[in-house]
Design a protein around this motif. Structure first.
Motif, PDB file in Angstrom:
ATOM      1  N   GLN A 317      22.532 -54.426  13.945  1.00 43.48           N
ATOM      2  CA  GLN A 317      23.862 -54.036  14.421  1.00 43.48           C
ATOM      3  C   GLN A 317      24.616 -53.441  13.243  1.00 43.48           C
ATOM      4  O   GLN A 317      24.710 -54.051  12.181  1.00 43.48           O
ATOM      5  CB  GLN A 317      24.633 -55.241  14.959  1.00 43.48           C
ATOM      6  N   GLN A 318      25.132 -52.237  13.425  1.00 45.54           N
ATOM      7  CA  GLN A 318      25.842 -51.579  12.325  1.00 45.54           C
ATOM      8  C   GLN A 318      26.992 -52.449  11.833  1.00 45.54           C
ATOM      9  O   GLN A 318      27.784 -52.959  12.609  1.00 45.54           O
ATOM     10  CB  GLN A 318      26.374 -50.220  12.770  1.00 45.54           C
ATOM     11  N   SER A 319      27.059 -52.610  10.496  1.00 42.79           N
ATOM     12  CA  SER A 319      28.128 -53.427   9.924  1.00 42.79           C
ATOM     13  C   SER A 319      28.946 -52.682   8.886  1.00 42.79           C
ATOM     14  O   SER A 319      30.002 -53.171   8.476  1.00 42.79           O
ATOM     15  CB  SER A 319      27.541 -54.691   9.287  1.00 42.79           C
ATOM     16  N   GLY A 320      28.472 -51.533   8.446  1.00 40.23           N
ATOM     17  CA  GLY A 320      29.205 -50.801   7.423  1.00 40.23           C
ATOM     18  C   GLY A 320      28.983 -49.318   7.548  1.00 40.23           C
ATOM     19  O   GLY A 320      28.318 -48.850   8.471  1.00 40.23           O
ATOM     20  N   PRO A 321      29.538 -48.540   6.606  1.00 35.94           N
ATOM     21  CA  PRO A 321      29.246 -47.107   6.599  1.00 35.94           C
ATOM     22  C   PRO A 321      27.756 -46.886   6.422  1.00 35.94           C
ATOM     23  O   PRO A 321      27.067 -47.701   5.806  1.00 35.94           O
ATOM     24  CB  PRO A 321      30.049 -46.582   5.402  1.00 35.94           C
ATOM     25  N   GLY A 322      27.240 -45.803   6.967  1.00 35.29           N
ATOM     26  CA  GLY A 322      25.797 -45.598   6.970  1.00 35.29           C
ATOM     27  C   GLY A 322      25.396 -44.261   6.393  1.00 35.29           C
ATOM     28  O   GLY A 322      26.174 -43.302   6.378  1.00 35.29           O
ATOM     29  N   GLY A 323      24.163 -44.214   5.951  1.00 33.70           N
ATOM     30  CA  GLY A 323      23.613 -42.951   5.493  1.00 33.70           C
ATOM     31  C   GLY A 323      22.553 -43.123   4.444  1.00 33.70           C
ATOM     32  O   GLY A 323      22.556 -44.085   3.678  1.00 33.70           O
ATOM     33  N   TRP A 324      21.607 -42.193   4.423  1.00 33.63           N
ATOM     34  CA  TRP A 324      20.623 -42.108   3.368  1.00 33.63           C
ATOM     35  C   TRP A 324      21.165 -41.182   2.277  1.00 33.63           C
ATOM     36  O   TRP A 324      22.164 -40.487   2.477  1.00 33.63           O
ATOM     37  CB  TRP A 324      19.313 -41.542   3.901  1.00 33.63           C
ATOM     38  N   VAL A 325      20.488 -41.160   1.154  1.00 31.20           N
ATOM     39  CA  VAL A 325      20.841 -40.198   0.110  1.00 31.20           C
ATOM     40  C   VAL A 325      20.733 -38.779   0.658  1.00 31.20           C
ATOM     41  O   VAL A 325      21.528 -37.900   0.325  1.00 31.20           O
ATOM     42  CB  VAL A 325      19.920 -40.374  -1.114  1.00 31.20           C
ATOM     43  N   SER A 326      19.767 -38.560   1.555  1.00 30.87           N
ATOM     44  CA  SER A 326      19.422 -37.216   2.015  1.00 30.87           C
ATOM     45  C   SER A 326      20.060 -36.815   3.342  1.00 30.87           C
ATOM     46  O   SER A 326      20.027 -35.639   3.708  1.00 30.87           O
ATOM     47  CB  SER A 326      17.902 -37.109   2.148  1.00 30.87           C
ATOM     48  N   ARG A 327      20.629 -37.759   4.103  1.00 26.79           N
ATOM     49  CA  ARG A 327      21.140 -37.393   5.428  1.00 26.79           C
ATOM     50  C   ARG A 327      21.964 -38.521   6.020  1.00 26.79           C
ATOM     51  O   ARG A 327      22.062 -39.597   5.463  1.00 26.79           O
ATOM     52  CB  ARG A 327      19.983 -37.042   6.381  1.00 26.79           C
ATOM     53  N   MET A 328      22.561 -38.255   7.175  1.00 32.12           N
ATOM     54  CA  MET A 328      23.240 -39.244   8.021  1.00 32.12           C
ATOM     55  C   MET A 328      24.494 -39.824   7.354  1.00 32.12           C
ATOM     56  O   MET A 328      24.587 -41.018   7.101  1.00 32.12           O
ATOM     57  CB  MET A 328      22.292 -40.386   8.435  1.00 32.12           C
ATOM     58  N   ARG A 329      25.469 -38.996   7.073  1.00 28.31           N
ATOM     59  CA  ARG A 329      26.734 -39.477   6.531  1.00 28.31           C
ATOM     60  C   ARG A 329      27.579 -40.060   7.661  1.00 28.31           C
ATOM     61  O   ARG A 329      27.976 -39.350   8.572  1.00 28.31           O
ATOM     62  CB  ARG A 329      27.486 -38.339   5.855  1.00 28.31           C
ATOM     63  N   GLN A 330      27.848 -41.365   7.590  1.00 26.54           N
ATOM     64  CA  GLN A 330      28.621 -42.028   8.638  1.00 26.54           C
ATOM     65  C   GLN A 330      29.780 -42.797   8.020  1.00 26.54           C
ATOM     66  O   GLN A 330      29.620 -43.455   6.993  1.00 26.54           O
ATOM     67  CB  GLN A 330      27.745 -43.020   9.410  1.00 26.54           C
ATOM     68  N   PRO A 331      30.950 -42.733   8.648  1.00 32.04           N
ATOM     69  CA  PRO A 331      32.117 -43.430   8.098  1.00 32.04           C
ATOM     70  C   PRO A 331      32.014 -44.937   8.258  1.00 32.04           C
ATOM     71  O   PRO A 331      31.197 -45.448   9.031  1.00 32.04           O
ATOM     72  CB  PRO A 331      33.277 -42.873   8.924  1.00 32.04           C
ATOM     73  N   SER A 332      32.848 -45.630   7.531  1.00 34.93           N
ATOM     74  CA  SER A 332      32.906 -47.080   7.658  1.00 34.93           C
ATOM     75  C   SER A 332      33.534 -47.469   8.985  1.00 34.93           C
ATOM     76  O   SER A 332      34.428 -46.779   9.488  1.00 34.93           O
ATOM     77  CB  SER A 332      33.746 -47.664   6.520  1.00 34.93           C
ATOM     78  N   PRO A 333      33.078 -48.565   9.592  1.00 32.23           N
ATOM     79  CA  PRO A 333      33.806 -49.082  10.757  1.00 32.23           C
ATOM     80  C   PRO A 333      35.252 -49.362  10.377  1.00 32.23           C
ATOM     81  O   PRO A 333      35.530 -49.936   9.319  1.00 32.23           O
ATOM     82  CB  PRO A 333      33.059 -50.385  11.096  1.00 32.23           C
ATOM     83  N   LYS A 334      36.158 -48.948  11.232  1.00 32.00           N
ATOM     84  CA  LYS A 334      37.574 -49.239  10.994  1.00 32.00           C
ATOM     85  C   LYS A 334      37.820 -50.736  11.228  1.00 32.00           C
ATOM     86  O   LYS A 334      37.023 -51.399  11.890  1.00 32.00           O
ATOM     87  CB  LYS A 334      38.440 -48.385  11.919  1.00 32.00           C
ATOM     88  N   PRO A 335      38.901 -51.269  10.693  1.00 31.12           N
ATOM     89  CA  PRO A 335      39.176 -52.694  10.925  1.00 31.12           C
ATOM     90  C   PRO A 335      39.133 -53.033  12.419  1.00 31.12           C
ATOM     91  O   PRO A 335      39.822 -52.420  13.227  1.00 31.12           O
ATOM     92  CB  PRO A 335      40.581 -52.872  10.346  1.00 31.12           C
ATOM     93  N   GLY A 336      38.290 -53.952  12.777  1.00 30.24           N
ATOM     94  CA  GLY A 336      38.127 -54.365  14.175  1.00 30.24           C
ATOM     95  C   GLY A 336      36.937 -53.749  14.870  1.00 30.24           C
ATOM     96  O   GLY A 336      36.472 -54.275  15.890  1.00 30.24           O
ATOM     97  N   GLN A 337      36.411 -52.633  14.342  1.00 29.44           N
ATOM     98  CA  GLN A 337      35.330 -51.950  15.055  1.00 29.44           C
ATOM     99  C   GLN A 337      34.013 -52.712  15.003  1.00 29.44           C
ATOM    100  O   GLN A 337      33.265 -52.720  15.979  1.00 29.44           O
ATOM    101  CB  GLN A 337      35.133 -50.538  14.509  1.00 29.44           C
ATOM    102  N   MET A 338      33.682 -53.335  13.868  1.00 22.71           N
ATOM    103  CA  MET A 338      32.437 -54.089  13.806  1.00 22.71           C
ATOM    104  C   MET A 338      32.444 -55.212  14.847  1.00 22.71           C
ATOM    105  O   MET A 338      31.451 -55.456  15.534  1.00 22.71           O
ATOM    106  CB  MET A 338      32.217 -54.651  12.405  1.00 22.71           C
ATOM    107  N   ARG A 339      33.564 -55.882  14.960  1.00 25.68           N
ATOM    108  CA  ARG A 339      33.707 -56.935  15.980  1.00 25.68           C
ATOM    109  C   ARG A 339      33.585 -56.332  17.372  1.00 25.68           C
ATOM    110  O   ARG A 339      32.884 -56.878  18.248  1.00 25.68           O
ATOM    111  CB  ARG A 339      35.061 -57.617  15.810  1.00 25.68           C
ATOM    112  N   LEU A 340      34.239 -55.203  17.596  1.00 21.96           N
ATOM    113  CA  LEU A 340      34.170 -54.534  18.896  1.00 21.96           C
ATOM    114  C   LEU A 340      32.726 -54.183  19.236  1.00 21.96           C
ATOM    115  O   LEU A 340      32.255 -54.437  20.356  1.00 21.96           O
ATOM    116  CB  LEU A 340      35.034 -53.277  18.875  1.00 21.96           C
ATOM    117  N   TRP A 341      32.004 -53.597  18.289  1.00 26.17           N
ATOM    118  CA  TRP A 341      30.628 -53.191  18.555  1.00 26.17           C
ATOM    119  C   TRP A 341      29.737 -54.403  18.832  1.00 26.17           C
ATOM    120  O   TRP A 341      28.809 -54.327  19.641  1.00 26.17           O
ATOM    121  CB  TRP A 341      30.085 -52.396  17.373  1.00 26.17           C
ATOM    122  N   THR A 342      29.999 -55.510  18.145  1.00 24.94           N
ATOM    123  CA  THR A 342      29.222 -56.731  18.398  1.00 24.94           C
ATOM    124  C   THR A 342      29.422 -57.197  19.827  1.00 24.94           C
ATOM    125  O   THR A 342      28.458 -57.506  20.541  1.00 24.94           O
ATOM    126  CB  THR A 342      29.647 -57.836  17.425  1.00 24.94           C
TER     127      THR A 342
END
Length: 687
Positions: A317-342
């Protein structure tokens, strides 16, 4: 038999890689996990060299120490077989285990999934490492279950090694027996593709364009799925010989060219999914679409996993900003979003959620794939959110085992899914798949997916399973067999409502177009014949269909329908040379009825269907919410739990029509209620 997770309460876990950290950190990490409600850690799926550092040399001491510590700290473990990343000593000495591109060039060591699934050399090495692990660790009291490999077909889902070519020929021989039969079924008479020897047949190789034989390409996808299932089953059978009966076997992720339903039915205890809602954003962190259908779109994937295992697990389950060195730049979950996604995962049928990962990796390709903790190891707001989720999960522990509730379902099957991926004339599939799902969301009409089994599958879908739903939508089953049509006829005659869309039934199981009227086996079922058809020209004005004065969007493809006796025309095209021609029909059959729409389904069109069929706002007697708040329901009777999920960064207001209790806070609600930004409210009626 239902292949579902069976737990007494909601469980939280985390992915942990002891090989990434000094052993001096382990005990403190486990204690901090427990303090925040973590009960399970997933380990091992990339750690082959920690067990077999050199060919035939096994050292179990590393994971012995970690598992003994887990037992001491009362932490349960999911152990992954490490076959996703064969070690360098193996791939350098035995290059035949490697996967290859279409031109035969090997994918080399250094990433993951660089192996193939068919090399007998690689399979023998997999057998040996899995056997050694199962014998040594299989009955360790800390090990609750096993994950086989990792994310089958994730990095690549096509295979072109020499062993793959040989295995493909054996697969075709088993299916067709003779070259004469293969040539006839695969239409090789076209463009002089006729084969006179099995050795002349290859998986697709470089060609002047991507115009491969579409029938052979469909068989390639079936072959890849069968090869992966055989590979997984081989490991599962080894594990079962050595592990306790109560220990589970699963795998994670649902990727392309794989019948995940057959995989689970024949091999696994249940399916788990890897949920990364920020994949709704593109590689530059831009929303794919303005509005509320970005991270909310993950509910589509959770619905797909639920169609495999009604009670499933989230392995990542995504818990933080995501991405590899080479691809997939993803922002950090905003406050409350990690809980929402769970809670999005829990609301859709997950009974266990494991976060990726405990602490962000300090080295390697995934140094930007952040976990609950950052590199510094200091407390984060994400860790505080985890503590809140843990408290809430304990209050809602009895949700475990309850089922998601839906009155409507979309029918799917792998043959049509795979065929649509290579058929440029089938763009309407993607439009309608998204359209119907989004319509169910904005109309607050929870939807399931039901996958019909493939020919030769060990799975079955019985009439009783279909009759659970008031409405079945089978948007564009170009491949429609007589057996499936007969099952659907029985569903309708028993009182069900069935909706077809354009391009139904014009192909056979090999993707050929037989000489028969369209829509093939659906013609008598729907009571229509297709007289004419066209892809919509980009130069034309957008087409619509008039349904009792309401103008429905009709994008992509159009069929002019001829109603058969007893079929009623409900809607007509507006515009182009077929202005006024029939576009929407209904046929009553037994206690039910069949609708046929001669176009693709947008969100707006599908929403009109739901409203006219009186299937919108399924739980409207209990609560009214804005369109951008999701409504999901699990359980019945005293355990009926209605979830309100706000994916917006702004407050949303709901109206609760009967007294209901917020399971998190104990507050009794009736009348207007406020849902905070990224808020979650699980409600139960007062008794």
């Amino acid at each position: 038999m239902e292949k579902s997770l069976n737990l007494s309460h909601l469980v939280l876990g985390v992915c942990y890689y002891p090989e990434h950290w000094e052993a001096s950190l382990w005990a403190e990490d486990l204690r901090r996990m427990k303090e925040h409600g973590i009960e399970v850690v997933r380990i091992g799926e990339f750690a082959w060299s920690k067990i077999e550092p050199r060919e035939g040399v096994f050292d179990f001491s590393f994971f012995d120490r970690f598992l003994d510590l887990c037992q001491q700290e009362h932490m349960r473990v999911v152990f992954g077989t490490p076959t996703c990343t064969p070690p360098a000593w193996l791939t350098e000495k035995y290059p035949e285990v490697l996967n290859a591109r279409e031109d035969g060039v090997f994918y080399r060591h250094g990433l993951r999934q660089h192996h193939n699934y068919t090399s007998e050399v690689y399979l023998a090495f997999c057998d040996r490492i899995v056997t050694q692990m199962a014998i040594h660790y299989g009955r360790h009291p800390a090990v609750a279950g096993w994950q086989i490999d990792n994310e089958f077909n994730c990095e690549v889902n096509e295979y072109h090694s020499e062993s793959d070519q040989q295995a493909f020929r054996l697969f075709l021989k088993a299916r067709f027996q003779t070259l004469e039969n293969l040539n006839e079924k695969m239409g090789t008479v076209f463009w002089n593709q006729t084969y006179t020897s099995w050795e002349e047949i290859f998986l697709p190789r470089p060609a002047p364009s991507k115009g491969y034989n579409p029938h052979l390409k469909l068989m390639e996808k079936r072959f890849i799925s069968e090869a992966v299932i055989r590979y997984c089953k081989r490991q599962a059978e080894i594990l079962r010989r050595y592990i306790p009966q109560e220990a589970f076997i699963t795998t994670n992720g649902i990727f392309g060219n794989l019948d995940s339903h057959e995989l689970t039915e024949t091999t696994l205890s249940f399916m788990t999914y890897d949920s990364y809602p920020n994949f709704a954003f593109d590689g530059n962190s831009n929303p794919k679409e303005p509005g509320a259908f970005n991270d909310r779109r993950s509910s589509w994937s959770l619905t797909r996993c639920r169609s495999i295992s009604p009670n499933f697990g989230i392995m990542e389950q995504q818990s933080g900003p995501g991405g590899w060195v080479s691809r997939m730049r993803q922002p950090s979950p905003k406050p409350g979003q990690m809980r929402l996604w769970t809670w999005q995962s829990f609301a859709h049928g997950a009974d266990a959620v494991s976060y990726f990962r405990w602490r962000t990796a300090p080295v390697g390709t995934e140094i930007y794939w952040h976990g609950l903790l950052n590199y510094s190891n200091e407390p984060t707001r994400r860790l505080r959110e985890l503590a809140q989720v843990s408290t809430e999960a304990r209050r809602l522990a009895d949700l475990a085992g309850t089922k998601y509730r839906a009155a409507i379902a979309m029918l799917k099957d792998y043959s049509n899914q795979w065929d649509s991926e290579l058929d440029e004339w089938r763009h309407q599939d993607a439009i309608s798949d998204t359209g119907w799902y989004e319509a169910s969301q904005v109309c607050h009409a929870p939807m399931d997916f039901v996958y019909l089994p493939e020919d030769g599958s060990q799975r079955t879908v019985e009439l009783e399973e279909l009759l659970h739903y008031k409405l079945l939508v089978y948007p564009h089953p170009a491949i429609l067999t007589s057996e499936r049509a007969e099952l659907l006829r029985r569903y309708v005659e028993a009182g069900g409502i069935l909706v077809f869309g354009v391009r139904t039934g014009y192909k056979d199981e090999y993707g050929r177009c037989p000489m028969r009227p369209m829509p093939g086996y659906a013609m008598q079922l729907a009571g229509v014949k297709v007289e004419d058809f066209t892809i919509q020209s980009p130069a034309d004005e957008p087409e619509t269909v008039d349904w009792d004065g309401e103008q429905l969007p009709a994008p992509e493809f159009h069929e002019i329908l001829v109603p058969l006796e007893g079929t009623k025309v409900l809607g007509h095209f507006c515009g182009s040379y077929y202005d006024g021609e029939p576009a929407l029909t209904v046929r009553e059959l037994g206690k039910g009825r069949v609708y046929y729409y001669g176009a693709a389904f947008t969100r707006e069109t599908a929403a009109v269907f739901l409203q006219k069929l009186e299937l919108a706002e399924t739980f409207g007697a209990l609560v009214s919410v804005p369109w951008d708040v999701e409504v999901a329901v699990r359980g019945e009777g005293v355990q009926e739990t209605l979830f309100l999920l706000n994916y917006q960064g702004e407050v949303r207001r709901a109206r609760v029509h009967v007294p209901m209790e917020n399971c998190f806070t104990g507050e009794v609600l009736c009348g207007e209620a406020e849902l905070p930004a990224y808020g979650v409210a699980p409600l139960r009626r007062l008794r």
